[in-house]
Scaffold this motif. Structure first.
Motif, PDB file in Angstrom:
ATOM      1  N   UNK A  42      34.254  51.898 109.115  1.00  0.00           N
ATOM      2  CA  UNK A  42      32.797  52.483 109.343  1.00  0.00           C
ATOM      3  C   UNK A  42      32.284  52.361 110.471  1.00  0.00           C
ATOM      4  N   UNK A  43      31.988  53.311 111.032  1.00  0.00           N
ATOM      5  CA  UNK A  43      31.338  53.050 112.544  1.00  0.00           C
ATOM      6  C   UNK A  43      29.680  53.719 112.493  1.00  0.00           C
ATOM      7  N   UNK A  44      29.010  53.071 113.260  1.00  0.00           N
ATOM      8  CA  UNK A  44      27.563  53.630 113.607  1.00  0.00           C
ATOM      9  C   UNK A  44      27.574  54.490 114.631  1.00  0.00           C
ATOM     10  N   UNK A  45      26.851  55.527 114.875  1.00  0.00           N
ATOM     11  CA  UNK A  45      26.502  56.364 115.821  1.00  0.00           C
ATOM     12  C   UNK A  45      25.098  56.784 116.094  1.00  0.00           C
ATOM     13  N   UNK A  46      24.669  57.139 117.344  1.00  0.00           N
ATOM     14  CA  UNK A  46      23.681  57.772 117.917  1.00  0.00           C
ATOM     15  C   UNK A  46      23.751  58.837 118.316  1.00  0.00           C
ATOM     16  N   UNK A  47      22.985  59.941 118.059  1.00  0.00           N
ATOM     17  CA  UNK A  47      23.208  61.261 118.608  1.00  0.00           C
ATOM     18  C   UNK A  47      22.531  61.464 119.883  1.00  0.00           C
ATOM     19  N   UNK A  48      23.133  62.063 120.915  1.00  0.00           N
ATOM     20  CA  UNK A  48      22.549  62.168 122.166  1.00  0.00           C
ATOM     21  C   UNK A  48      21.367  63.394 122.142  1.00  0.00           C
ATOM     22  N   UNK A  49      21.626  64.292 121.539  1.00  0.00           N
ATOM     23  CA  UNK A  49      20.700  65.343 121.404  1.00  0.00           C
ATOM     24  C   UNK A  49      19.634  65.181 120.482  1.00  0.00           C
ATOM     25  N   UNK A  50      19.499  64.400 119.336  1.00  0.00           N
ATOM     26  CA  UNK A  50      18.466  64.269 118.288  1.00  0.00           C
ATOM     27  C   UNK A  50      17.958  62.804 118.073  1.00  0.00           C
ATOM     28  N   UNK A  51      18.673  61.869 118.713  1.00  0.00           N
ATOM     29  CA  UNK A  51      18.492  60.533 118.670  1.00  0.00           C
ATOM     30  C   UNK A  51      18.665  60.010 117.168  1.00  0.00           C
ATOM     31  N   UNK A  52      19.405  60.880 116.090  1.00  0.00           N
ATOM     32  CA  UNK A  52      19.585  60.270 114.687  1.00  0.00           C
ATOM     33  C   UNK A  52      20.470  59.093 114.827  1.00  0.00           C
ATOM     34  N   UNK A  53      20.410  58.076 114.071  1.00  0.00           N
ATOM     35  CA  UNK A  53      21.335  56.716 113.821  1.00  0.00           C
ATOM     36  C   UNK A  53      22.038  57.163 112.502  1.00  0.00           C
ATOM     37  N   UNK A  54      23.308  57.077 112.653  1.00  0.00           N
ATOM     38  CA  UNK A  54      24.056  57.169 111.097  1.00  0.00           C
ATOM     39  C   UNK A  54      25.229  56.594 111.034  1.00  0.00           C
ATOM     40  N   UNK A  55      25.771  56.193 110.117  1.00  0.00           N
ATOM     41  CA  UNK A  55      26.967  55.626 109.819  1.00  0.00           C
ATOM     42  C   UNK A  55      27.772  56.650 109.213  1.00  0.00           C
ATOM     43  N   UNK A  56      29.206  56.262 109.488  1.00  0.00           N
ATOM     44  CA  UNK A  56      30.312  57.365 109.235  1.00  0.00           C
ATOM     45  C   UNK A  56      31.610  56.688 108.940  1.00  0.00           C
ATOM     46  N   UNK A  57      32.234  56.870 107.681  1.00  0.00           N
ATOM     47  CA  UNK A  57      33.678  56.278 107.625  1.00  0.00           C
ATOM     48  C   UNK A  57      34.428  57.219 108.299  1.00  0.00           C
ATOM     49  N   UNK A  58      35.393  56.738 109.019  1.00  0.00           N
ATOM     50  CA  UNK A  58      36.239  57.664 110.217  1.00  0.00           C
ATOM     51  C   UNK A  58      37.520  57.501 109.790  1.00  0.00           C
ATOM     52  N   UNK A  59      38.081  58.748 109.508  1.00  0.00           N
ATOM     53  CA  UNK A  59      39.565  58.868 109.068  1.00  0.00           C
ATOM     54  C   UNK A  59      40.262  59.123 110.338  1.00  0.00           C
ATOM     55  N   UNK A  60      41.683  59.035 110.558  1.00  0.00           N
ATOM     56  CA  UNK A  60      42.302  59.089 111.918  1.00  0.00           C
ATOM     57  C   UNK A  60      41.838  60.672 112.277  1.00  0.00           C
ATOM     58  N   UNK A  61      41.759  60.794 113.567  1.00  0.00           N
ATOM     59  CA  UNK A  61      41.513  61.790 114.450  1.00  0.00           C
ATOM     60  C   UNK A  61      40.581  62.806 113.653  1.00  0.00           C
ATOM     61  N   UNK A  62      39.341  62.267 113.047  1.00  0.00           N
ATOM     62  CA  UNK A  62      38.565  63.163 112.308  1.00  0.00           C
ATOM     63  C   UNK A  62      37.459  63.581 113.357  1.00  0.00           C
ATOM     64  N   UNK A  63      36.969  64.782 113.513  1.00  0.00           N
ATOM     65  CA  UNK A  63      35.869  65.033 114.274  1.00  0.00           C
ATOM     66  C   UNK A  63      34.533  64.775 113.625  1.00  0.00           C
ATOM     67  N   UNK A  64      33.727  64.104 114.628  1.00  0.00           N
ATOM     68  CA  UNK A  64      32.654  63.745 114.002  1.00  0.00           C
ATOM     69  C   UNK A  64      31.549  64.451 114.478  1.00  0.00           C
ATOM     70  N   UNK A  65      30.221  64.995 113.588  1.00  0.00           N
ATOM     71  CA  UNK A  65      29.234  65.581 114.058  1.00  0.00           C
ATOM     72  C   UNK A  65      28.005  65.145 113.369  1.00  0.00           C
ATOM     73  N   UNK A  66      26.865  64.939 114.239  1.00  0.00           N
ATOM     74  CA  UNK A  66      25.485  64.735 113.560  1.00  0.00           C
ATOM     75  C   UNK A  66      25.270  65.341 112.306  1.00  0.00           C
ATOM     76  N   UNK A  67      24.888  64.406 111.261  1.00  0.00           N
ATOM     77  CA  UNK A  67      24.285  64.995 110.204  1.00  0.00           C
ATOM     78  C   UNK A  67      22.950  65.853 110.069  1.00  0.00           C
TER      79      UNK A  67
END
Length: 74
Positions: A3-28
């Motif tokens: 599980x990784x935590x991210x911050x979106x550079x566009x809207x500053x949203x902070x979220x967590x995401x379970x990441x699978x191999x080579x998965x493309x991640x988008x801000x929710x």
């Protein structure tokens, strides 16, 4: 799967995401792709005071969290 935590550079949203191999991640919120992975803190506990007598868990009688982060009033 980690599980990784991210911050979106566009809207500053902070979220967590379970990441699978080579998965493309988008801000929710805004579907942005400019994401910055954050360094997350983790907790550690043990059931053996004899093995780890110097841990803050045993010095203070509470858990090892930072003050107020888990509700233990430590």
């Amino acid at each position: 799967m980690p599980i990784f935590e991210y911050v979106c550079a566009d809207c500053q949203e902070t979220f967590e995401k379970i990441v699978q191999k080579e998965e493309s991640i988008l801000c929710p919120v805004c579907n942005g792709q400019r994401l910055e992975k954050q360094y997350s803190r983790f907790g550690m506990g043990t059931s053996s005071k004899e093995n780890y007598p110097s841990l803050p868990l045993y010095k203070s009688g509470g858990c090892c969290c930072s003050p107020g982060s888990c509700g233990c009033k430590n």
